[in-house]
Write an enzyme that holds these catalytic residues in place. Structure first.
Site, mmCIF file in Angstrom:
data_model
loop_
_atom_site.group_PDB
_atom_site.id
_atom_site.type_symbol
_atom_site.label_atom_id
_atom_site.label_comp_id
_atom_site.label_asym_id
_atom_site.label_seq_id
_atom_site.Cartn_x
_atom_site.Cartn_y
_atom_site.Cartn_z
ATOM 1 N N PRO A 1 0.753 -1.237 -0.120
ATOM 2 C CA PRO A 1 0.065 0.052 -0.130
ATOM 3 C C PRO A 1 0.846 1.457 -0.015
ATOM 4 O O PRO A 1 1.853 1.122 0.701
ATOM 5 C CB PRO A 1 -0.837 0.012 1.352
ATOM 6 C CG PRO A 1 -0.815 -1.597 1.733
ATOM 7 C CD PRO A 1 0.442 -2.067 0.968
ATOM 8 N N MET A 2 0.493 2.191 -0.820
ATOM 9 C CA MET A 2 1.317 3.452 -0.973
ATOM 10 C C MET A 2 1.333 4.312 0.543
ATOM 11 O O MET A 2 2.491 4.988 0.683
ATOM 12 C CB MET A 2 0.730 4.312 -1.925
ATOM 13 C CG MET A 2 1.615 5.562 -2.234
ATOM 14 S SD MET A 2 3.222 5.022 -3.028
ATOM 15 C CE MET A 2 2.883 4.529 -4.659
ATOM 16 N N CYS A 3 0.280 4.214 1.261
ATOM 17 C CA CYS A 3 0.517 4.971 2.593
ATOM 18 C C CYS A 3 1.428 4.380 3.204
ATOM 19 O O CYS A 3 1.979 5.013 4.168
ATOM 20 C CB CYS A 3 -1.088 4.915 3.193
ATOM 21 S SG CYS A 3 -1.669 3.021 3.411
ATOM 22 N N THR A 4 1.636 2.915 3.256
ATOM 23 C CA THR A 4 2.420 2.135 4.235
ATOM 24 C C THR A 4 4.049 2.773 3.670
ATOM 25 O O THR A 4 4.849 2.916 4.350
ATOM 26 C CB THR A 4 2.437 0.577 4.017
ATOM 27 O OG1 THR A 4 1.410 0.403 4.599
ATOM 28 C CG2 THR A 4 3.386 0.036 4.891
ATOM 29 N N GLN B 1 4.314 6.558 4.578
ATOM 30 C CA GLN B 1 4.367 7.045 6.076
ATOM 31 C C GLN B 1 4.701 6.128 7.264
ATOM 32 O O GLN B 1 5.345 6.554 8.077
ATOM 33 C CB GLN B 1 2.683 7.516 6.283
ATOM 34 C CG GLN B 1 2.192 8.614 5.455
ATOM 35 C CD GLN B 1 0.747 8.763 5.545
ATOM 36 O OE1 GLN B 1 0.144 8.098 6.404
ATOM 37 N NE2 GLN B 1 0.139 9.388 4.733
#
Length: 444
Positions: free
Chosen positions: A218-221, A224
């Site tokens: 996941p891009m958020c992982t 961030q």
């Protein structure tokens, strides 16, 4: 190359003075048996050795085993294509290579080894990508054997072989245009092999769902909360590389040491920010190239199955595999054989276009995203055109900056805004295929 050809010629001369060279093989081929195919002919060894031209794609773990097996089974006209050079990490399982060969092309070293070791055999190497050759090149080969480590090149060669099929006026397949494909694959202690007759059996595109899509984080992982070394490497690959452009507009080349070194160093910096350990150069290259772990024993089993199928196809001495075998020795040894169904509307081996159903409000981006994300298609970066009464209309062309900038506004337009009528054809190109795909758009 000249020296290699000369060595092969000397080997051929030497084999002619070795009467018992193929005696074990002749025991199988000089008599019929209860399982012999109707077209089997006794004593075909000299004719097949002269006329049967085998192409091996890949000279890695599977490729080395395949070349050895085929040469020892009496095939004397073999070619091998591989785009990689030899690395230290290859030596534990790719037994045709030695430490002195590090940095040299795999195809050339493998060919030299077989030519020198097995009298009577000539292996011709091609240090290149499979995409560097056109259909005329592949038509020269009787049987093609794949020992690849990725889905994309499998789809490419599958699509090319299917595009070489010809049909008569009654849409009956011309048998002489069929070039059989024997494909093997391994991952750790698991493996599979299959025999494909384009236009007759299920092809790779028919069974694309057998191959799970590549794992993506996941891009958020990544941005961030990275927790693994792989998260840091993927962040640099997907976010920092396009932002910093360390080598201009160049795309990442997993075989370029400078590219891997840059990603490795930046990944170490990011890992230090989050207290993550374990990033190595080898792991970096593995994540960038999505390298699959290899085990020598699995390669040996799958290559043996593939070579056996090549032998059966060449001589029609026994029925060949129908059409897919799985092997697993994670806990004990388990095998299973199945015959996948051929899809009537397959994008590669069918002459009928496949239907895509979308609402009129769907955008071109929705369609292309579906082709990228669906397990049925798994396209990389598709482009699109369509035919209208005014001629060919370009909808979206990625990869070439000037054309991409001109056509990018079409991505947000609906199919209706783009002028699509129910049943209109959509032509799609993608790097997973040497030829385009044709779909018919149906409105829900």
């Amino acid at each position: 190359m000249e020296a290699m050809d000369q060595g092969a010629s000397e080997s051929t001369t030497e084999s002619s003075h070795w009467p018992s060279r193929w005696s074990d093989i002749e025991k199988i081929l000089n008599r019929t048996g209860p399982l012999s195919m109707p077209e089997f002919e006794e004593g075909k060894l000299p004719a097949v050795q002269k006329d049967c031209n085998i192409l091996v794609i890949g000279a890695g773990g599977l490729g080395c085993e395949l070349l050895k097996n085929l040469a020892m089974m009496g095939f004397i006209n073999i070619s091998v294509i591989d785009m990689d050079t030899i690395d230290l990490s290859n030596l534990n399982r790719q037994f045709l290579f030695r430490e002195k060969d590090i940095g040299r092309p795999k195809a050339q070293v493998a060919a030299e080894f077989i030519n020198n070791r097995v009298p009577g055999v000539k292996v011709t190497p091609y240090y290149a990508k499979i995409e560097d050759f056109d259909a005329e090149f592949y038509k020269e080969f009787s049987i093609i054997v794949c020992g690849l480590d990725a889905i994309a090149p499998r789809r490419w060669i599958n699509r090319l072989l299917c595009s070489m099929l010809e049909y008569d006026d009654h849409e009956e397949l011309e048998p002489e245009t069929i070039h059989p494909l024997v494909d093997g694959g391994t991952e750790g202690f698991k493996g599979n092999a299959r025999v494909m007759a384009p236009g007759i059996t299920a092809c790779i595109e028919c069974t694309l769902s057998f191959y799970p899509p590549a794992v993506n984080f996941p891009m958020c992982t990544l941005a961030q909360t990275p927790r693994l070394p792989e998260h840091c490497i993927e962040y640099v690959k997907l976010i920092q590389w396009p932002k910093d452009k360390p080598f201009g507009e160049t795309e990442i080349d997993g075989d370029n040491p400078e590219h891997i070194l840059w990603i490795h160093e930046k990944s170490l910096e990011r890992a230090a920010q989050f207290g993550i350990h374990g990033i190595t150069y080898r792991l970096t290259q593995g994540v960038v190239k999505r390298i699959i772990p290899a085990v020598a024993s699995t390669n040996a089993v799958i290559a043996a199955i593939c070579a056996n199928e090549v032998f059966k196809i060449a001589y029609s001495c026994y029925p060949n595999l129908k059409t897919y075998v799985m092997f697993n020795d994670t806990a004990g040894i388990y095998t299973d054989v199945l015959e996948p169904e051929r899809l009537a509307d397959c994008m590669s081996c069918s002459i009928k276009p496949r239907m895509l159903r979308f609402p009129r409000s769907a955008t071109l981006e929705d369609v292309l995203d579906f082709l990228k994300e669906s397990p049925q298609y798994q396209m990389s970066n598709p482009g699109a055109t369509t035919a209208t009464h005014e001629g060919q209309k370009t909808l979206y062309i990625p990869g070439i900056k000037s054309l991409e900038d001109q056509t990018k506004p079409n991505l947000s337009k609906t199919l209706e805004e783009l002028g699509f009528v129910d049943g209109q054809e959509l032509n799609v190109t993608d790097k997973t295929s040497p030829t385009g795909f044709t779909f018919k758009i149906r409105y829900e």
